[in-house]
Design a protein around this motif. Structure first.
Motif, mmCIF file in Angstrom:
data_model
loop_
_atom_site.group_PDB
_atom_site.id
_atom_site.type_symbol
_atom_site.label_atom_id
_atom_site.label_comp_id
_atom_site.label_asym_id
_atom_site.label_seq_id
_atom_site.Cartn_x
_atom_site.Cartn_y
_atom_site.Cartn_z
ATOM 1 N N ILE A 259 16.032 19.358 15.621
ATOM 2 C CA ILE A 259 15.814 20.878 16.663
ATOM 3 C C ILE A 259 15.453 20.491 17.703
ATOM 4 O O ILE A 259 14.354 19.784 17.990
ATOM 5 C CB ILE A 259 14.873 22.539 15.871
ATOM 6 N N THR A 260 15.849 20.716 18.898
ATOM 7 C CA THR A 260 15.774 20.684 20.600
ATOM 8 C C THR A 260 15.610 21.733 21.018
ATOM 9 O O THR A 260 14.511 22.155 22.107
ATOM 10 C CB THR A 260 17.006 20.131 21.060
ATOM 11 N N ASN A 261 15.255 22.933 20.671
ATOM 12 C CA ASN A 261 15.447 24.475 21.316
ATOM 13 C C ASN A 261 14.610 25.261 20.468
ATOM 14 O O ASN A 261 15.722 25.331 18.679
ATOM 15 C CB ASN A 261 16.864 24.849 21.934
ATOM 16 N N PRO A 262 14.218 25.777 20.696
ATOM 17 C CA PRO A 262 13.945 27.271 19.206
ATOM 18 C C PRO A 262 14.943 28.621 19.360
ATOM 19 O O PRO A 262 14.532 29.461 20.565
ATOM 20 C CB PRO A 262 12.556 27.803 20.251
ATOM 21 N N THR A 263 15.412 27.961 18.471
ATOM 22 C CA THR A 263 16.834 29.238 18.371
ATOM 23 C C THR A 263 16.953 29.390 17.102
ATOM 24 O O THR A 263 16.113 28.637 16.157
ATOM 25 C CB THR A 263 17.894 28.442 19.625
ATOM 26 N N GLN A 264 17.733 30.705 17.216
ATOM 27 C CA GLN A 264 18.023 31.172 14.984
ATOM 28 C C GLN A 264 18.902 29.945 14.738
ATOM 29 O O GLN A 264 20.041 29.702 15.742
ATOM 30 C CB GLN A 264 18.987 31.836 14.862
ATOM 31 N N TYR A 265 19.325 29.575 13.979
ATOM 32 C CA TYR A 265 19.927 28.766 13.298
ATOM 33 C C TYR A 265 20.438 29.181 11.558
ATOM 34 O O TYR A 265 19.491 29.597 10.908
ATOM 35 C CB TYR A 265 19.854 26.915 13.055
ATOM 36 N N TYR A 266 21.850 28.732 11.134
ATOM 37 C CA TYR A 266 22.068 28.823 10.029
ATOM 38 C C TYR A 266 22.501 27.545 9.526
ATOM 39 O O TYR A 266 22.924 26.552 10.055
ATOM 40 C CB TYR A 266 23.654 29.549 9.707
ATOM 41 N N LEU A 267 22.193 26.709 8.061
ATOM 42 C CA LEU A 267 22.525 25.976 7.567
ATOM 43 C C LEU A 267 22.637 25.996 6.046
ATOM 44 O O LEU A 267 22.381 27.232 5.770
ATOM 45 C CB LEU A 267 21.006 25.244 7.252
ATOM 46 N N LYS A 268 24.069 25.772 5.906
ATOM 47 C CA LYS A 268 24.341 25.381 4.282
ATOM 48 C C LYS A 268 25.051 24.088 3.926
ATOM 49 O O LYS A 268 24.759 23.107 4.246
ATOM 50 C CB LYS A 268 26.405 25.698 5.233
ATOM 51 N N LEU A 269 24.486 24.376 2.718
ATOM 52 C CA LEU A 269 24.914 23.436 1.626
ATOM 53 C C LEU A 269 26.043 23.855 0.970
ATOM 54 O O LEU A 269 25.909 24.453 0.008
ATOM 55 C CB LEU A 269 23.238 22.914 0.353
ATOM 56 N N THR A 270 26.942 22.627 0.770
ATOM 57 C CA THR A 270 28.127 22.962 -0.337
ATOM 58 C C THR A 270 27.896 21.777 -0.900
ATOM 59 O O THR A 270 28.270 20.607 -0.924
ATOM 60 C CB THR A 270 29.454 22.505 0.869
ATOM 61 N N VAL A 271 28.076 21.792 -2.766
ATOM 62 C CA VAL A 271 28.106 21.062 -3.221
ATOM 63 C C VAL A 271 29.782 20.974 -3.898
ATOM 64 O O VAL A 271 30.338 21.920 -4.148
ATOM 65 C CB VAL A 271 26.924 20.858 -3.933
ATOM 66 N N THR A 272 30.480 19.630 -4.159
ATOM 67 C CA THR A 272 31.598 19.550 -4.604
ATOM 68 C C THR A 272 31.146 18.541 -5.981
ATOM 69 O O THR A 272 31.047 18.083 -5.926
ATOM 70 C CB THR A 272 32.559 19.004 -3.284
ATOM 71 N N ASP A 273 32.404 19.753 -7.070
ATOM 72 C CA ASP A 273 32.615 18.394 -8.641
ATOM 73 C C ASP A 273 33.405 18.287 -8.555
ATOM 74 O O ASP A 273 34.123 18.773 -7.177
ATOM 75 C CB ASP A 273 32.018 19.842 -9.180
ATOM 76 N N LYS A 274 33.733 16.921 -9.233
ATOM 77 C CA LYS A 274 35.087 17.008 -9.215
ATOM 78 C C LYS A 274 36.282 17.336 -10.394
ATOM 79 O O LYS A 274 37.596 17.922 -9.984
ATOM 80 C CB LYS A 274 34.601 16.037 -10.810
ATOM 81 N N TYR A 275 36.317 18.822 -10.621
ATOM 82 C CA TYR A 275 37.791 19.772 -10.505
ATOM 83 C C TYR A 275 38.011 20.495 -8.379
ATOM 84 O O TYR A 275 38.447 21.232 -8.612
ATOM 85 C CB TYR A 275 37.369 20.425 -11.103
ATOM 86 N N ASN A 276 36.814 19.826 -7.561
ATOM 87 C CA ASN A 276 37.027 20.684 -6.320
ATOM 88 C C ASN A 276 36.906 21.624 -6.066
ATOM 89 O O ASN A 276 37.073 22.229 -4.802
ATOM 90 C CB ASN A 276 38.687 20.071 -5.596
ATOM 91 N N ARG A 277 35.389 22.258 -7.525
ATOM 92 C CA ARG A 277 34.905 23.253 -6.929
ATOM 93 C C ARG A 277 33.784 23.475 -6.039
ATOM 94 O O ARG A 277 33.055 22.773 -6.229
ATOM 95 C CB ARG A 277 34.660 23.454 -7.770
ATOM 96 N N LYS A 278 33.851 24.335 -4.892
ATOM 97 C CA LYS A 278 32.619 24.647 -3.961
ATOM 98 C C LYS A 278 31.474 25.294 -4.598
ATOM 99 O O LYS A 278 31.551 26.059 -5.026
ATOM 100 C CB LYS A 278 33.408 24.757 -2.587
ATOM 101 N N PHE A 279 30.026 24.927 -4.245
ATOM 102 C CA PHE A 279 29.381 25.660 -4.642
ATOM 103 C C PHE A 279 28.300 25.525 -3.508
ATOM 104 O O PHE A 279 27.805 24.514 -2.656
ATOM 105 C CB PHE A 279 28.449 25.064 -5.697
ATOM 106 N N ILE A 280 28.085 26.574 -2.665
ATOM 107 C CA ILE A 280 27.840 26.873 -1.382
ATOM 108 C C ILE A 280 26.307 28.581 -1.799
ATOM 109 O O ILE A 280 26.309 28.992 -2.301
ATOM 110 C CB ILE A 280 28.216 27.580 -0.602
#
Length: 360
Positions: A86-107
């Motif tokens: 992070i270089t500037n003091p500002t607001q961010y959103y962070l997203k974690l996406t886990v994919t299983d072998k059936y290509n399902r997404k867990f976010i």
């Protein structure tokens, strides 16, 4: 057995067992705050049918997501998912996406804010009106403010940068608390320092307060312009006090032998006739009280001369005796200091004076 319900139950159980976990634990309390620079993102990315996970960030939920690094095929259990710079003091959103072998997404999506502002605070004695103490155990008032939340403090008698053993507290934008501290060492002035840190690990400036430890009571002495046990004239008494550390707060005295309650401000004069029993003591600014003292002898002011009456010889002009010895007698009284001695004088042989002093 109802085969329909059995199939549904088996299917639901299969879905629960195969679900993956996507959780950003660094941002457990939204919003997540941290200082600018490189920041580790911690969390969980795992599951029975896990295939990979990726981290992305965006300035808003409606903007495009920027991936941090590449897809990671290793599961993470309460560990580091990646790092973000992070270089500037500002607001961010962070997203974690886990994919299983059936290509399902867990976010999992968490919001964070880069914070470069250090907390502000104070440290002072609980009794801020008095910077002296006679006990080694003191109470300090701690106070700090921070928009992202104060999460810890450190109090020390070492003015250097604070050590790592911070006292953790529940995050609060406004923090106030009493803190017990012990003063070690000899009497004298001690300084305590306080630092505060926020949720982004920003450390405040150093704040300080001083207290003077004084465990020794003051010492009071007396002197007089013309002190004697008996006096025909007024007597002026002076009380002198010494206290090497905190200094004298008040001196008290009494002249009738009771507990001293009169505040001494300047030398006082005993002028009325009578008997005085002088007591006195002092208190210093730390609250140490001197043991009550008494002037060893009573002070007696006696302005009235004693009265005397000659009972023998009588008041006749001529007193005749056949003896060479003349018998003399009389009475004397003094209601204040009492009779010390009586001096007799008799005229004989052409006006000669024969002095005689007799103890009474």
């Amino acid at each position: 057995v109802d085969t329909g319900h059995g199939r549904i139950n088996a299917y639901n159980s299969l879905q629960l067992d195969s679900a993956c976990i996507a959780e950003i634990t660094t941002a457990q309390h939204n919003p997540l705050y941290h200082a600018t620079g490189e920041r580790e993102i911690k969390g969980k990315a795992s599951g029975k049918d896990f295939q990979n996970y990726k981290l992305e960030y965006s300035a808003s939920l409606t903007d495009d997501w920027t991936q941090i690094g590449s897809n990671n095929e290793s599961q993470v259990q309460n560990g580091t998912l990646g790092t973000i710079s992070i270089t500037n003091p500002t607001q961010y959103y962070l997203k974690l996406t886990v994919t299983d072998k059936y290509n399902r997404k867990f976010i999992d999506i968490k919001k964070f804010h880069a914070d470069t502002t250090v907390p502000t605070g104070t440290i002072q004695l609980a009794d801020n009106s008095n910077s002296y103490t006679k006990t080694i155990s003191i109470t300090l008032n701690l106070s700090a403010n921070d928009d992202t939340g104060v999460t810890g403090f450190n109090v020390s008698d070492n003015p250097s940068a604070p050590p790592s053993n911070w006292v953790s507290i529940k995050s609060a934008t406004e923090y106030k608390a009493d803190y017990k501290e012990t003063i070690w060492g000899a009497d004298g002035t001690k300084t305590f320092y306080a630092w505060y840190k926020d949720a982004a690990d920003n450390i405040s400036d150093r704040y300080e307060t001083s207290v003077t430890l004084d465990t020794t009571p003051p010492a009071t002495t007396y002197s007089s312009s013309s002190y004697n046990k008996w006096s025909q004239k007024p007597i002026t008494l002076t009380l002198s006090v010494s206290d090497a550390v905190s200094g004298v707060d008040k001196t008290y005295y009494s002249t009738d032998g009771t507990t001293p309650l009169t505040v001494y401000n300047e030398p006082f004069t005993l002028s009325n006739e009578g008997t005085y029993n002088i007591k006195y003591f002092s208190v210093d600014k730390a609250g140490n009280t001197e043991t009550e003292k008494t002037i060893p002898d009573q002070v007696i002011i006696d302005k009235t001369a004693p009265t005397i009456s000659i009972t023998n010889p009588t008041t006749s002009d001529t007193y005749t005796t056949s003896s060479y010895n003349l018998s003399l007698s009389g009475t004397a009284s003094d209601s204040v200091s009492g009779i010390k001695e009586i001096t007799w004088k008799a005229d004989k042989n052409s006006g000669k004076t024969i002095p005689k002093t007799t103890g009474w």
